[in-house]
Design a protein around this motif. Structure first.
Motif, PDB file in Angstrom:
ATOM      1  N   ARG A 143      -9.142  -0.143   4.410  1.00  0.00           N
ATOM      2  CA  ARG A 143      -9.851  -1.041   3.487  1.00  0.00           C
ATOM      3  C   ARG A 143      -8.954  -2.200   3.058  1.00  0.00           C
ATOM      4  O   ARG A 143      -9.427  -3.333   2.898  1.00  0.00           O
ATOM      5  N   VAL A 171       0.854  -1.190   0.000  1.00  0.00           N
ATOM      6  CA  VAL A 171       0.000   0.000   0.000  1.00  0.00           C
ATOM      7  C   VAL A 171       0.881   1.227   0.000  1.00  0.00           C
ATOM      8  O   VAL A 171       1.723   1.398   0.887  1.00  0.00           O
ATOM      9  N   GLU A 175      -4.191   6.398   2.979  1.00  0.00           N
ATOM     10  CA  GLU A 175      -5.608   6.644   3.251  1.00  0.00           C
ATOM     11  C   GLU A 175      -6.451   5.400   3.036  1.00  0.00           C
ATOM     12  O   GLU A 175      -7.521   5.263   3.628  1.00  0.00           O
ATOM     13  N   ASN A 176      -6.001   4.495   2.190  1.00  0.00           N
ATOM     14  CA  ASN A 176      -6.757   3.275   1.899  1.00  0.00           C
ATOM     15  C   ASN A 176      -6.316   2.101   2.760  1.00  0.00           C
ATOM     16  O   ASN A 176      -6.715   0.960   2.504  1.00  0.00           O
ATOM     17  N   ASP A 178      -0.764   4.369  -0.799  1.00  0.00           N
ATOM     18  CA  ASP A 178      -1.719   5.385  -0.361  1.00  0.00           C
ATOM     19  C   ASP A 178      -2.200   5.020   1.035  1.00  0.00           C
ATOM     20  O   ASP A 178      -3.008   4.106   1.209  1.00  0.00           O
TER      21      ASP A 178
END
Length: 214
Positions: free
Chosen positions: A90, A82, A86-87, A84
């Motif tokens: 999820r 990952v 912010e994700n 990003d």
């Protein structure tokens, strides 16, 4: 359904061979149980491993992934990378990792604090990429160490027990060395005395722990 009836159906020749059908049935059951146990052990061995989620795409992250791929004996499986942050929540829900390795090149205002805190609360291990790299390779990732991590590192601290044991071991080694080498040292001292008018021992002041002279 009677299990012994099934066994008798599977082993009809047992009586014709002069065996007790009950003994033959027990042998078949034992063989089936052993086979199932072996199959379960093989499947478990194939599935045992730790799911690792990498946060960041830095050079250190790539080195860790390469090391995991190079050494299957570690039984680590990279389930995602990952970039990003912010994700992250999820992705954690989708991949369900056992360990999250934070390998962000720049952490200022990018570190996903709350998703990582939530992951730790759920029992997921969260660690720094430098620590992961050191554990996998036995080497320090010097380019990834920040000045603060060096200053606050626990490796500079030694417990009193450790210091006492080190001191006792040093004294014991010194005493044993003197006892074993005493004849040789006496001979060397005698030769020095015969060759020189000065003292046998050369004394020089040194600075030790906490700046103490000895």
């Amino acid at each position: 359904m009677n299990p012994m009836g099934i066994v008798y159906g599977l082993v009809p020749p047992a009586s014709s061979l002069g065996w007790d059908p009950r003994v033959a049935g027990l042998l078949v059951i034992a063989g089936l149980l052993l086979g199932l146990r072996l199959c379960h052990g093989v499947r478990r061995r194939h599935h045992v491993g730790e799911r690792v989620l990498i946060v960041g795409t830095s050079a250190l992250a790539r080195q860790i992934i390469k090391e995991i791929e190079r050494r299957p004996d570690l039984r680590y499986a990279v389930v995602g990378v990952v970039d990003d942050a912010e994700n992250l929540g999820r992705v954690v829900e989708a991949t369900r990792p056992d360990r999250i390795v934070v390998a962000l090149a720049e952490r200022r205002q990018r570190l996903p604090f709350y998703p990582l805190l939530e992951a730790r609360a759920r029992g997921i291990l969260v660690e720094d990429a430098a620590e992961t790299y050191e554990r996998l390779t036995g080497k320090l990732a010097l380019e990834a160490l920040s000045p603060s991590s060096v200053i606050f590192s626990r490796d500079f601290r030694s417990s009193r027990l450790h210091l006492a044991l080190a001191r006792a071991l040093s004294l014991l080694t010194s005493v044993l060395g003197l006892v074993v080498l005493a004849p040789v040292l006496c001979l060397i001292a005698l030769l020095i005395k015969l060759e020189s008018r000065g003292p046998v021992f050369f004394v020089q002041e040194r600075v030790g722990l906490f700046g103490r002279s000895f």
